[in-house]
Each structure stands twice: as structure tokens, then as C-alpha cells.
Write a protein that holds these residues in place. Structure first.
Motif, PDB file in Angstrom:
ATOM      1  N   MET A  80     -26.733  -2.112  36.688  1.00 57.09           N
ATOM      2  CA  MET A  80     -26.192  -0.788  36.388  1.00 57.09           C
ATOM      3  C   MET A  80     -24.963  -0.489  37.236  1.00 57.09           C
ATOM      4  SD  MET A  80     -29.666   1.476  35.920  1.00 57.09           S
ATOM      5  CE  MET A  80     -28.737   2.998  35.800  1.00 57.09           C
ATOM      6  N   ASN A  81     -25.005  -0.892  38.512  1.00 56.70           N
ATOM      7  CA  ASN A  81     -23.851  -0.676  39.384  1.00 56.70           C
ATOM      8  C   ASN A  81     -22.636  -1.437  38.874  1.00 56.70           C
ATOM      9  OD1 ASN A  81     -25.356   0.979  41.032  1.00 56.70           O
ATOM     10  ND2 ASN A  81     -25.546  -0.495  42.711  1.00 56.70           N
ATOM     11  N   GLU A  82     -22.853  -2.661  38.437  1.00 55.63           N
ATOM     12  CA  GLU A  82     -21.735  -3.458  37.932  1.00 55.63           C
ATOM     13  C   GLU A  82     -21.192  -2.875  36.622  1.00 55.63           C
ATOM     14  OE1 GLU A  82     -22.984  -7.508  37.718  1.00 55.63           O
ATOM     15  OE2 GLU A  82     -23.079  -7.755  39.901  1.00 55.63           O
ATOM     16  N   GLN A  83     -22.094  -2.446  35.742  1.00 55.09           N
ATOM     17  CA  GLN A  83     -21.655  -1.888  34.463  1.00 55.09           C
ATOM     18  C   GLN A  83     -20.817  -0.631  34.665  1.00 55.09           C
ATOM     19  OE1 GLN A  83     -22.697   1.182  32.837  1.00 55.09           O
ATOM     20  NE2 GLN A  83     -21.386   0.709  31.087  1.00 55.09           N
ATOM     21  N   ILE A  84     -21.283   0.274  35.515  1.00 57.85           N
ATOM     22  CA  ILE A  84     -20.539   1.524  35.715  1.00 57.85           C
ATOM     23  C   ILE A  84     -19.255   1.259  36.499  1.00 57.85           C
ATOM     24  CG2 ILE A  84     -21.618   2.255  37.888  1.00 57.85           C
ATOM     25  CD1 ILE A  84     -20.687   4.479  34.848  1.00 57.85           C
ATOM     26  N   ALA A  85     -19.257   0.246  37.360  1.00 56.61           N
ATOM     27  CA  ALA A  85     -18.040  -0.104  38.090  1.00 56.61           C
ATOM     28  C   ALA A  85     -16.971  -0.610  37.124  1.00 56.61           C
ATOM     29  CB  ALA A  85     -18.338  -1.156  39.152  1.00 56.61           C
ATOM     30  N   TYR A 277     -15.683  -7.589  32.590  1.00 55.30           N
ATOM     31  CA  TYR A 277     -16.597  -8.004  33.655  1.00 55.30           C
ATOM     32  C   TYR A 277     -15.956  -9.097  34.508  1.00 55.30           C
ATOM     33  CZ  TYR A 277     -20.966  -5.514  32.685  1.00 55.30           C
ATOM     34  OH  TYR A 277     -21.947  -4.556  32.574  1.00 55.30           O
ATOM     35  N   ALA A 278     -15.375 -10.100  33.860  1.00 57.58           N
ATOM     36  CA  ALA A 278     -14.777 -11.217  34.590  1.00 57.58           C
ATOM     37  C   ALA A 278     -13.635 -10.745  35.479  1.00 57.58           C
ATOM     38  CB  ALA A 278     -14.279 -12.273  33.606  1.00 57.58           C
ATOM     39  N   THR A 279     -12.834  -9.802  34.997  1.00 60.79           N
ATOM     40  CA  THR A 279     -11.733  -9.266  35.786  1.00 60.79           C
ATOM     41  C   THR A 279     -12.229  -8.659  37.089  1.00 60.79           C
ATOM     42  OG1 THR A 279     -10.385  -8.817  33.822  1.00 60.79           O
ATOM     43  CG2 THR A 279      -9.885  -7.537  35.805  1.00 60.79           C
ATOM     44  N   ASN A 280     -13.430  -8.097  37.038  1.00 55.87           N
ATOM     45  CA  ASN A 280     -14.003  -7.467  38.222  1.00 55.87           C
ATOM     46  C   ASN A 280     -14.885  -8.404  39.037  1.00 55.87           C
ATOM     47  OD1 ASN A 280     -13.438  -4.329  38.237  1.00 55.87           O
ATOM     48  ND2 ASN A 280     -13.722  -4.909  36.084  1.00 55.87           N
ATOM     49  N   GLY A 281     -14.924  -9.683  38.637  1.00 56.52           N
ATOM     50  CA  GLY A 281     -15.709 -10.651  39.384  1.00 56.52           C
ATOM     51  C   GLY A 281     -17.191 -10.647  39.046  1.00 56.52           C
ATOM     52  N   PHE A 282     -17.547 -10.064  37.885  1.00 52.41           N
ATOM     53  CA  PHE A 282     -18.946 -10.005  37.469  1.00 52.41           C
ATOM     54  C   PHE A 282     -19.145 -10.861  36.222  1.00 52.41           C
ATOM     55  CE2 PHE A 282     -18.303  -5.353  38.859  1.00 52.41           C
ATOM     56  CZ  PHE A 282     -18.497  -5.668  40.195  1.00 52.41           C
TER      57      PHE A 282
END
Length: 307
Positions: A80-85, A277-282
Motif C-alpha cells: 500500500m505504501n508503494e502504491q500510494i507513493a 512502479y519501475a521509475t520509483n524503484g518498485f
């Protein structure tokens, strides 16, 4: 109105009911992503706003007490933290880039508990218009003032339903349709009937000078199964929030935002969810919920300058 009431023409809400409660849920996600020694976000106002709304389930989420969802690949705390980030950074970057490029007029449609007017580094002279239901606008304005929050731009909060004549209210508040504008429709479209979505984009287009930009989610509605809202609701019952998303969403066939805007002179840039997601390292979770939307992601459209 309870959080489980179905939608109807002219319905209204505060931040603890109906669509308003989803804004509180998003703020709670931003609050948790802003916690810890290595936070993914920096939203200092999200947590106090959630506590002020006072919905027990979202206060417990902020306090880390909803351990039952840790077994869910999409709804555990890290996911959830990654999704909202990913989502928050996309719209943050959209507004920051627009402001830095010389666009000094921003409109946040269905602003909910959005705090960008208070935390983004807007360039001098920027005016940020927030539009939402009267009770939502009044609560956030009052609560942030009591917290001592100071906007980082000139904030003009407009208490008007997007189903009413909000363009007239916007103009009366000083909006200049001859100047380029940065618009956001974050987490909004699925709560509008298909024809209301088209009407929203018609209004935005009529109010936009060449060079204006709009950011929203890109959804491949054709890839969604008929019961996707029910399946999503079933998964979110882990929270015990009482939010029945199947009753809050308007499903059925609708125009693609990208196609509709392109037909009206806007140039589209689509970022798929996996790319964001990939741009943010996830890494986008491998889960049935993420597969529902096909090539869904994020959309930024720019109104072309006619030669």
C-alpha cells in the motif's frame, strides 16, 4: 449517509461517508507512507487530517493496528505504501513540472484531503484552486488552519459540486481561462457516471488555454471484468471500513479519457502502471487486482498550441 449507501443523483457527503470516506482512506495511505525512518512520502498533514476525521478504521491503519491485511499481496502495508507513493509522486511531479514551466494556475478537481497547496514548492504567483463538496472544503480548510498549516501558493477553495455549474464558480473566483492551467482529476473518474466524465472534460477543454495540462488515471475499462468492483470490495473488507466500492463506483461502458481528450485537441502521454512502479524503484505486485486494468496507469494530456 452511511458508507454503504448507494449513489444517486444529487447525493452529497462529508469525509466520513460515501465517496468522502474514500478520500480519507487515501489520506490514511499517504500518512502511513510518510512514516518511519525511510518514508516514501513527505506529507506532514495527512495523519492529523485523518485523525481529525476520526474514522476508527483509518486511525487504526495509521497506527499500524490493522495486521490482518498483512497477508494480502496488494493490501499489506508495504504494498500500500508503494502504491500510494507511485500515485502521489506522479501527480506531485505533474504539478511541480507545470509550475516550473511557467504555468501559474492549477485546479485540483475533487480535492478531498489533498494537501498539495500546502506542501509543494509552487513558483511565486501561483494560484491553486481546490474544488469539492462544501462539507469537505469546510472541514479541511478549518482543520489545517487550526493546525497552523500555511499554503505554499495562493489557495482558493471552492465549495461546489462537480455536477453543478462549477465553471461559473471558478470564473467568479478569479480563474483566467486565457492563461494555461494545470488540472488534476486524481481518483475521480470512476466516481462519475460516463456522461458526467465526458461533461467534465468538455468543461476543462472549454476553460483551457493552449499549453494547459491535465493529469488523471488511465484506465483500460475494456479489460475489466463485469464484477471487478465487487471483487475489489471483497478484498477491502479486511479493513472493516464498511466502504462498498461496488456501490460507489459507476461501472459500465465509458469513453477512454485519453481518446476523448485526443479528439478535442489534447496530446496524450500514458505511463503504464508497471512503468510508473519501475521509475520509483518498485515492482508492480503480481496479483489479480493489478491484472484487472490491463494497460492501466497514468495519463497526462497537453492542449496543443495551434499554429
Amino acid at each position: 449517509m452511511s458508507t454503504t449507501d448507494s449513489r444517486y443523483d444529487g447525493d452529497s457527503w462529508d469525509l466520513a461517508s460515501s465517496v468522502g470516506a474514500t478520500a480519507t482512506a487515501v489520506a490514511a495511505s499517504r500518512a502511513t507512507a510518510s512514516q518511519g525512518p525511510s518514508p516514501l512520502l513527505d506529507d506532514p498533514w495527512a495523519e492529523p487530517l485523518v485523525r481529525a476525521v476520526g474514522m476508527d478504521v483509518f486511525v487504526k491503519l495509521v497506527d499500524g493496528e490493522l495486521t490482518a491485511v498483512e497477508e494480502d499481496p496488494m493490501l499489506n502495508r508495504q504494498a500500500m505504501n508503494e502504491q500510494i507513493a507511485v500515485r502521489t509522486r506522479y501527480f506531485d511531479d505533474f504539478f511541480t513540472a507545470a509550475s516550473n514551466s511557467g504555468i501559474h494556475q492549477a485546479v485540483i478537481l475533487a480535492s478531498g484531503l489533498d494537501t498539495r497547496a500546502y506542501r509543494l514548492p509552487w513558483t511565486a504567483g501561483t494560484v491553486v484552486y481546490e474544488i469539492d463538496q462544501p462539507e469537505v472544503i469546510a472541514f479541511k480548510t478549518r482543520t489545517l488552519a487550526d493546525l497552523g498549516a500555511q499554503p505554499t501558493a495562493e489557495r482558493r477553495a471552492l465549495a461546489v459540486d462537480l455536477r453543478d455549474d462549477w465553471p461559473a464558480v471558478l470564473r467568479e473566483a478569479g480563474f483566467d481561462p486565457s492563461a494555461p492551467t494545470a488540472w488534476s482529476a486524481e481518483g475521480l473518474l470512476v466516481y462519475l457516471p460516463p456522461e458526467a466524465q465526458d461533461r467534465l472534460f468538455d468543461h476543462v477543454t472549454a476553460l483551457s488555454a493552449p499549453g494547459s495540462r491535465i493529469a488523471t488515471e488511465h484506465m483500460d475499462m475494456r479489460a475489466l471484468p463485469d464484477d471487478w468492483a465487487e471483487k475489489l470490495t471483497e478484498r477491502t473488507k479486511h479493513f472493516g471500513s464498511g466502504l462498498n466500492l461496488a456501490e460507489l463506483f459507476y461501472t459500465g461502458e465509458r469513453n477512454s479519457a485519453a481518446d476523448y481528450l485526443a479528439a478535442r485537441g489534447w496530446h496524450n502521454e500514458i505511463v503504464k502502471a508497471s512503468e510508473a512502479y519501475a521509475t520509483n524503484g518498485f515492482e508492480l505486485p503480481d496479483d489479480v487486482l493489478t491484472s484487472f486494468g490491463g494497460d492501466s496507469g497514468y495519463l497526462t494530456s497537453t492542449l496543443e498550441v495551434k499554429e
